[in-house]
Design an enzyme around this catalytic site. Structure first.
Site, PDB file in Angstrom:
ATOM      1  N   HIS A  47     -16.987   8.554 -14.187  1.00 32.74           N
ATOM      2  CA  HIS A  47     -16.169   7.917 -14.966  1.00 32.74           C
ATOM      3  C   HIS A  47     -16.119   6.467 -14.295  1.00 32.74           C
ATOM      4  O   HIS A  47     -16.224   5.178 -14.998  1.00 32.74           O
ATOM      5  CB  HIS A  47     -14.786   8.549 -14.770  1.00 32.74           C
ATOM      6  CG  HIS A  47     -13.739   7.809 -15.590  1.00 32.74           C
ATOM      7  ND1 HIS A  47     -12.966   8.397 -16.680  1.00 32.74           N
ATOM      8  CD2 HIS A  47     -12.836   6.668 -15.451  1.00 32.74           C
ATOM      9  CE1 HIS A  47     -12.293   7.643 -17.300  1.00 32.74           C
ATOM     10  NE2 HIS A  47     -12.102   6.673 -16.308  1.00 32.74           N
ATOM     11  N   GLU A  48     -15.647   6.273 -12.947  1.00 35.49           N
ATOM     12  CA  GLU A  48     -15.827   4.951 -12.411  1.00 35.49           C
ATOM     13  C   GLU A  48     -16.899   4.075 -12.707  1.00 35.49           C
ATOM     14  O   GLU A  48     -17.205   2.925 -12.949  1.00 35.49           O
ATOM     15  CB  GLU A  48     -15.341   5.115 -10.936  1.00 35.49           C
ATOM     16  CG  GLU A  48     -13.844   5.447 -10.700  1.00 35.49           C
ATOM     17  CD  GLU A  48     -12.707   4.795 -11.604  1.00 35.49           C
ATOM     18  OE1 GLU A  48     -12.808   3.637 -11.674  1.00 35.49           O
ATOM     19  OE2 GLU A  48     -11.895   5.613 -12.113  1.00 35.49           O
ATOM     20  N   GLY A  75       2.507   5.670   4.558  1.00 32.75           N
ATOM     21  CA  GLY A  75       1.707   6.365   5.575  1.00 32.75           C
ATOM     22  C   GLY A  75       0.278   5.841   5.817  1.00 32.75           C
ATOM     23  O   GLY A  75      -0.508   6.616   6.323  1.00 32.75           O
ATOM     24  N   THR A  76       0.181   4.538   5.210  1.00 38.13           N
ATOM     25  CA  THR A  76      -1.261   4.063   5.592  1.00 38.13           C
ATOM     26  C   THR A  76      -1.297   2.976   6.800  1.00 38.13           C
ATOM     27  O   THR A  76      -2.370   2.516   7.057  1.00 38.13           O
ATOM     28  CB  THR A  76      -1.741   3.374   4.240  1.00 38.13           C
ATOM     29  OG1 THR A  76      -0.538   2.359   3.914  1.00 38.13           O
ATOM     30  CG2 THR A  76      -2.007   4.204   3.149  1.00 38.13           C
ATOM     31  N   ASP A 109      -6.914   4.163 -19.726  1.00 39.78           N
ATOM     32  CA  ASP A 109      -7.840   3.383 -20.345  1.00 39.78           C
ATOM     33  C   ASP A 109      -7.893   3.261 -21.694  1.00 39.78           C
ATOM     34  O   ASP A 109      -7.826   2.245 -22.448  1.00 39.78           O
ATOM     35  CB  ASP A 109      -9.343   3.837 -20.038  1.00 39.78           C
ATOM     36  CG  ASP A 109      -9.653   4.016 -18.631  1.00 39.78           C
ATOM     37  OD1 ASP A 109      -8.990   3.511 -17.772  1.00 39.78           O
ATOM     38  OD2 ASP A 109     -10.647   4.860 -18.395  1.00 39.78           O
ATOM     39  N   GLY A 131       0.685  -1.301   0.001  1.00 39.75           N
ATOM     40  CA  GLY A 131      -0.091  -0.109  -0.065  1.00 39.75           C
ATOM     41  C   GLY A 131       0.844   1.201   0.171  1.00 39.75           C
ATOM     42  O   GLY A 131       1.995   1.092   0.423  1.00 39.75           O
ATOM     43  N   PRO A 132       0.227   2.409  -0.380  1.00 38.79           N
ATOM     44  CA  PRO A 132       0.850   3.945  -0.392  1.00 38.79           C
ATOM     45  C   PRO A 132       1.612   3.807   1.004  1.00 38.79           C
ATOM     46  O   PRO A 132       1.556   3.513   2.108  1.00 38.79           O
ATOM     47  CB  PRO A 132      -0.118   4.787  -0.815  1.00 38.79           C
ATOM     48  CG  PRO A 132      -1.393   3.853  -0.862  1.00 38.79           C
ATOM     49  CD  PRO A 132      -0.967   2.373  -0.526  1.00 38.79           C
TER      50      PRO A 132
HETATM   51  P1  ADP Z   1       3.534   2.906   6.548  1.00 36.89           P
HETATM   52  O1  ADP Z   1       4.511   1.901   7.400  1.00 36.89           O
HETATM   53  O2  ADP Z   1       2.229   2.329   5.765  1.00 36.89           O
HETATM   54  O3  ADP Z   1       4.080   3.815   5.608  1.00 36.89           O
HETATM   55  P2  ADP Z   1       3.369   3.953   9.123  1.00 36.89           P
HETATM   56  O4  ADP Z   1       2.759   2.628   9.681  1.00 36.89           O
HETATM   57  O5  ADP Z   1       4.697   4.206   9.398  1.00 36.89           O
HETATM   58  O6  ADP Z   1       3.101   3.885   7.517  1.00 36.89           O
HETATM   59  O7  ADP Z   1       2.562   5.314   9.747  1.00 36.89           O
HETATM   60  C1  ADP Z   1       2.914   6.167  10.264  1.00 36.89           C
HETATM   61  C2  ADP Z   1       2.229   6.909  11.162  1.00 36.89           C
HETATM   62  O8  ADP Z   1       0.937   7.414  10.792  1.00 36.89           O
HETATM   63  C3  ADP Z   1       1.768   5.994  12.404  1.00 36.89           C
HETATM   64  O9  ADP Z   1       2.530   5.755  13.309  1.00 36.89           O
HETATM   65  C4  ADP Z   1       0.545   6.661  12.903  1.00 36.89           C
HETATM   66  O10 ADP Z   1       0.645   7.528  13.826  1.00 36.89           O
HETATM   67  C5  ADP Z   1      -0.220   7.040  11.561  1.00 36.89           C
HETATM   68  N1  ADP Z   1      -1.094   6.117  10.860  1.00 36.89           N
HETATM   69  C6  ADP Z   1      -0.769   5.633   9.541  1.00 36.89           C
HETATM   70  N2  ADP Z   1      -1.858   4.826   9.265  1.00 36.89           N
HETATM   71  C7  ADP Z   1      -3.015   4.759  10.510  1.00 36.89           C
HETATM   72  C8  ADP Z   1      -3.984   4.232  10.569  1.00 36.89           C
HETATM   73  N3  ADP Z   1      -4.428   3.297   9.824  1.00 36.89           N
HETATM   74  N4  ADP Z   1      -4.454   4.210  12.094  1.00 36.89           N
HETATM   75  C9  ADP Z   1      -4.126   5.346  12.725  1.00 36.89           C
HETATM   76  N5  ADP Z   1      -2.614   5.804  12.512  1.00 36.89           N
HETATM   77  C10 ADP Z   1      -2.291   5.722  11.425  1.00 36.89           C
END
Ligand code: ADP
Length: 480
Positions: free
Chosen positions: A290-291, A69-70, A367, A66-67
């Protein structure tokens, strides 16, 4: 519990941090499907003997895709926290530019430690940095020996422990497509879990998690904030809460107010706009039509799988929305009407824009590329065109790379233009059909697009209930 540092000799001590992560599933929100799938791993780590007695094989390696920060790292830590087992982590990028042999030794050391402390979690972040496909990463003149040795060490470590040793390998990447296929074979990272950007209710849940730690004024409406932040990943939302708290402090407030949040959103958006796209209302509407256009056209096409999900949560510059279609079964052969159906489905997005918005956007370029490629293959590779017959006219095949067979005879200009005509004919027909299907189902198209705009993601049963109502226009049966 504290974080123990289990460094190896003089190598970089950051590499192995083991101990109690203190993170649980409660800290991770908006990724319920991934959590549900990972619950099984927690259960295994907690009750390993139950599985061993039954002879059940648990996956050795799970890849979180996944992207950035998820919450992939957070999820890995939460598994360790839920199961109460040690957590070892290492990042693929740490192996770049290391001396030959050091990376491999480090991987060996990591696994030695992990096996001693089993049950435990080993987490490899940025797996792509380490596990890039050997062919794609290396220049033809010579490879990156170090990375390759480290990768080979990782592969042999993974093969070397039985699935019931209690070591579970988790790994994260945002570029699964560049991974060496060897990593994805059975017994390695053979299970993949998608950790996507959250939809509106997911964003609200994540905001709630992070709001626990700050003092909030009563006027703060998290649902409203969630609605204003499409495209934000969990890390962006965590950042939002913190920025708002900083602004409140600057204004000498005792609690964070809605206006602090609004100011913080503006700031983050300015930063984000450079990295990814944040859509304005008209863009969002265009993407929604579109979707839904893809989904409605796709639902009538022969042999096309069921449409499982449509989303308008933006994901980077490349894709503003997507329609996920699962094949009904593994397909090795497609028949001609299915290919034509796929082309029509690909053009469904463009057709919906034409029908509803009155003008088209640049959003259909991918597409259109895919539809054209497919039409070209229909004619030049699969020999399905009645005009040209079953002959191979593959203009892209290279006599140098192809290996065997005769070099291709150059095509005459007449044949070239005949191919172009046939390809255009296929595309035009598919476009016409897609438009006809949507015009026939215009009310439904509008209804579903409105629901999608509201919820951002539609999946499963919800979507099927709508798509069951798609009516078949009269001319479709003649076309297929
Ligand atoms: P990734 O590993 O996917 O790049 P991280 O797990 O390092 O992302 O996310 C960085 C921070 O962002 C986490 O420590 C948390 O504080 C916040 N965060 C990211 N995703 C979530 C989530 N789904 N729920 C709660 N906090 C999240």
């Amino acid at each position: 519990g504290g974080m123990g540092l289990l460094g190896m000799g003089n190598s970089n001590a950051r590499t192995y941090v083991a101990g109690d992560t203190g993170v649980t599933f409660e800290d991770v929100a908006g990724v319920d499907e991934a959590k549900a799938e990972l619950q099984e791993i927690v259960d295994f780590l907690k009750h390993a003997d139950k599985y061993v007695k039954l002879g059940a094989k648990i996956p050795k390696g799970v890849l979180l895709v996944g992207p950035p920060g998820t919450g992939k790292t957070l999820l890995a830590k939460a598994i360790a926290g839920e199961a109460g087992v040690p957590f070892f982590s290492i990042s693929g990028s740490e192996f770049i530019e290391m001396f030959v042999g050091v990376g491999a030794a480090r991987v060996r050391g990591l696994f030695e430690q992990a096996k001693q402390q089993a049950p435990c979690i080993v987490f490899i972040d940025e797996l792509d940095a380490l596990g890039k496909s050997r062919s794609s990463a290396n220049s033809p003149m010579g490879g990156n020996d170090e990375r390759e040795q480290t990768l080979n060490q990782l592969l042999s470590e993974m093969d070397g422990f039985a699935s019931n040793t209690g070591v579970i390998l988790l790994s994260a990447t945002n570029r699964p497509e560049v991974l060496d296929p060897a990593l994805l074979r059975p017994g390695r990272f053979d299970r993949q879990i998608v950790v996507d950007r959250p939809d509106k209710s997911g964003r609200q849940a994540i905001l709630l998690v992070h709001a626990r730690n700050v003092k909030m004024s009563n006027d703060v409406d998290l649902l409203k904030l969630a609605a204003r932040t499409p495209g934000f990943a969990g890390a962006d939302l965590a950042n939002l809460v913190n920025e708002a708290a900083l602004l409140a402090a600057r204004h000498d407030r005792v609690a964070v107010t809605m206006s602090d949040f609004e100011e913080a959103i503006e700031r983050i958006l300015t930063g984000l706009e450079k990295k990814s796209r944040v859509l304005n209302e008209i863009e969002k509407e265009t993407v929604a039509y579109h979707e839904v256009g893809h989904a409605i056209v796709g639902s009538l096409m022969p042999g096309s799988g069921s449409i499982e999900k449509i989303s308008i949560v933006p994901r980077g510059v490349a894709a503003l929305g997507y329609t996920l279609q699962l094949p009904q079964e593994d397909r090795f052969l497609m028949v001609e009407d299915e290919l034509r159906g796929q082309i029509a489905m690909l053009l469904g997005g463009r057709s919906a824009e034409e029908l509803i918005m009155g003008k088209v956007s640049t959003g259909a370029s991918d597409d259109i590329q895919k539809a054209t490629d497919l039409a070209d293959r229909y004619v030049t590779i699969y020999g399905m065109s009645k005009q040209l017959g079953p002959m191979a006219f593959d203009r892209s095949a290279s006599q140098f790379l192809g290996g065997w067979g005769n070099p291709r005879r150059p095509l005459s200009p007449e044949v070239e233009s005949e191919i172009d005509r046939e390809v255009k004919h296929l595309i035009d027909n598919a476009h016409h059909i897609a438009g006809a299907i949507l015009a026939h189902n215009q009310t439904l198209l509008k209804e579903v697009a409105q629901v999608l705009l509201e919820r951002e993601i539609l999946d499963g049963q919800q979507l099927h209930d709508y798509l069951d109502r798609v009516a078949i226009p009269p001319l479709l049966s003649n076309w297929l």
